[in-house]
Enzyme design. Sequence first.
Site, PDB file in Angstrom:
ATOM      1  N   TYR A   1      59.414  47.254  83.585  1.00  0.00           N
ATOM      2  CA  TYR A   1      59.300  48.617  83.053  1.00  0.00           C
ATOM      3  C   TYR A   1      57.895  49.178  83.298  1.00  0.00           C
ATOM      4  O   TYR A   1      57.730  50.316  83.749  1.00  0.00           O
ATOM      5  CB  TYR A   1      59.616  48.596  81.556  1.00  0.00           C
ATOM      6  CG  TYR A   1      59.641  49.948  80.898  1.00  0.00           C
ATOM      7  CD1 TYR A   1      60.720  50.815  81.055  1.00  0.00           C
ATOM      8  CD2 TYR A   1      58.592  50.358  80.073  1.00  0.00           C
ATOM      9  CE1 TYR A   1      60.757  52.046  80.429  1.00  0.00           C
ATOM     10  CE2 TYR A   1      58.618  51.584  79.438  1.00  0.00           C
ATOM     11  CZ  TYR A   1      59.700  52.426  79.622  1.00  0.00           C
ATOM     12  OH  TYR A   1      59.727  53.656  78.992  1.00  0.00           O
ATOM     13  N   ALA A   2      56.876  48.370  83.014  1.00  0.00           N
ATOM     14  CA  ALA A   2      55.495  48.807  83.204  1.00  0.00           C
ATOM     15  C   ALA A   2      55.210  49.142  84.663  1.00  0.00           C
ATOM     16  O   ALA A   2      54.564  50.144  84.976  1.00  0.00           O
ATOM     17  CB  ALA A   2      54.524  47.737  82.706  1.00  0.00           C
TER      18      ALA A   2
ATOM     19  N   ASN B   1      63.296  62.405  83.422  1.00  0.00           N
ATOM     20  CA  ASN B   1      63.207  61.648  82.182  1.00  0.00           C
ATOM     21  C   ASN B   1      64.089  60.398  82.177  1.00  0.00           C
ATOM     22  O   ASN B   1      63.869  59.494  81.382  1.00  0.00           O
ATOM     23  CB  ASN B   1      63.606  62.555  80.999  1.00  0.00           C
ATOM     24  CG  ASN B   1      63.708  61.792  79.704  1.00  0.00           C
ATOM     25  OD1 ASN B   1      62.703  61.371  79.138  1.00  0.00           O
ATOM     26  ND2 ASN B   1      64.933  61.603  79.220  1.00  0.00           N
TER      27      ASN B   1
ATOM     28  N   VAL C   1      70.986  59.017  88.863  1.00  0.00           N
ATOM     29  CA  VAL C   1      69.929  59.501  89.757  1.00  0.00           C
ATOM     30  C   VAL C   1      69.364  58.400  90.639  1.00  0.00           C
ATOM     31  O   VAL C   1      68.649  58.692  91.609  1.00  0.00           O
ATOM     32  CB  VAL C   1      68.784  60.170  88.964  1.00  0.00           C
ATOM     33  CG1 VAL C   1      69.301  61.409  88.233  1.00  0.00           C
ATOM     34  CG2 VAL C   1      68.127  59.192  87.994  1.00  0.00           C
TER      35      VAL C   1
ATOM     36  N   SER D   1      69.257  63.438  79.777  1.00  0.00           N
ATOM     37  CA  SER D   1      69.088  64.408  78.686  1.00  0.00           C
ATOM     38  C   SER D   1      70.205  64.378  77.651  1.00  0.00           C
ATOM     39  O   SER D   1      70.456  65.360  76.969  1.00  0.00           O
ATOM     40  CB  SER D   1      68.955  65.820  79.262  1.00  0.00           C
ATOM     41  OG  SER D   1      69.955  66.090  80.230  1.00  0.00           O
ATOM     42  N   SER D   2      70.879  63.247  77.505  1.00  0.00           N
ATOM     43  CA  SER D   2      71.963  63.156  76.526  1.00  0.00           C
ATOM     44  C   SER D   2      71.465  62.853  75.125  1.00  0.00           C
ATOM     45  O   SER D   2      72.188  63.049  74.148  1.00  0.00           O
ATOM     46  CB  SER D   2      72.975  62.086  76.952  1.00  0.00           C
ATOM     47  OG  SER D   2      72.359  60.805  76.982  1.00  0.00           O
TER      48      SER D   2
ATOM     49  N   SER E   1      57.380  50.084  86.949  1.00  0.00           N
ATOM     50  CA  SER E   1      58.093  51.307  87.337  1.00  0.00           C
ATOM     51  C   SER E   1      57.396  52.542  86.787  1.00  0.00           C
ATOM     52  O   SER E   1      57.298  53.567  87.468  1.00  0.00           O
ATOM     53  CB  SER E   1      59.543  51.266  86.853  1.00  0.00           C
ATOM     54  OG  SER E   1      59.641  51.344  85.443  1.00  0.00           O
ATOM     55  N   LYS E   2      56.879  52.463  85.565  1.00  0.00           N
ATOM     56  CA  LYS E   2      56.225  53.612  84.955  1.00  0.00           C
ATOM     57  C   LYS E   2      54.828  53.849  85.535  1.00  0.00           C
ATOM     58  O   LYS E   2      54.372  54.992  85.638  1.00  0.00           O
ATOM     59  CB  LYS E   2      56.156  53.427  83.432  1.00  0.00           C
ATOM     60  CG  LYS E   2      57.518  53.493  82.748  1.00  0.00           C
ATOM     61  CD  LYS E   2      58.192  54.850  82.947  1.00  0.00           C
ATOM     62  CE  LYS E   2      59.455  54.994  82.134  1.00  0.00           C
ATOM     63  NZ  LYS E   2      60.063  56.337  82.244  1.00  0.00           N
TER      64      LYS E   2
END
Length: 243
Positions: free
Chosen positions: A153-154, A88, A62, A13-14, A156-157
């Site tokens: 990325y795909a 997020n 995390v 959240s930065s 993992s999402k």
Amino acid sequence: MDLKGKTVIVTGSSRGIGEAIAEAYAKRGANIVLNARKPIAEEKVAHLESYGVTVKTLLGDVSDFETAKEIVSQAKELFGSVDVLVNNAGITRDKLIMRMDEEDFDATYQVNLKGTFNMIRHALPLMLKQRAGSIINISSVVGETGNTGQANYAASKAGIIGLTKSVAREAATRGITCNAIAPGFIETEMTDVLSEKIQEQMLTQIPLKRFGKAEEVANTAVFLSENSYITGQTISVNGGMYM
């Protein structure tokens, strides 16, 4: 769920979408736990506090199981409850699969998917005890469609979507909801650096002919937390890019 006075953890959240999500919840009167791997600017914390809420920063990666446990534990100690968890935090390591090495895949998986699992694993027992809670996982349109150069990325999402559905089924009997949001191309620092030509190419794939705003993703997260009869769903915020 009435969000006023509730405790919301937002990982990653930065900046960008995570920062917008934190602000959307602060506007509803929720106390915020900001999380990132690097220090968050004091002016960003002060801005959120201007909404009359309490904001704490808990730094940590995390993707580490024990670090995630400590973040949740400290949030509970600070505020007495964990009512909303927004997962997020995410990274990209884009390469064609023929050039992608093991570390590129593992790093992306560890943060995006395992990081989401880690936070849920430690927050869920608290929510089960409270018999209330909302979990929002940020996936991606790429997790639904796949994309050249983003196999890691795909994957993992897409995994986040499956995780979301499983958690929703397990937690429903205690009144806890778990949903995913799959953003498309959103105006952030990452899209700002793209060339005009690439941005134009992207826009040809979007029926609404514009990039989304981080606030539009953030408002979707708040909506899901406030609606106690939506669970196990993936809400697409992509301008019609994928239907």
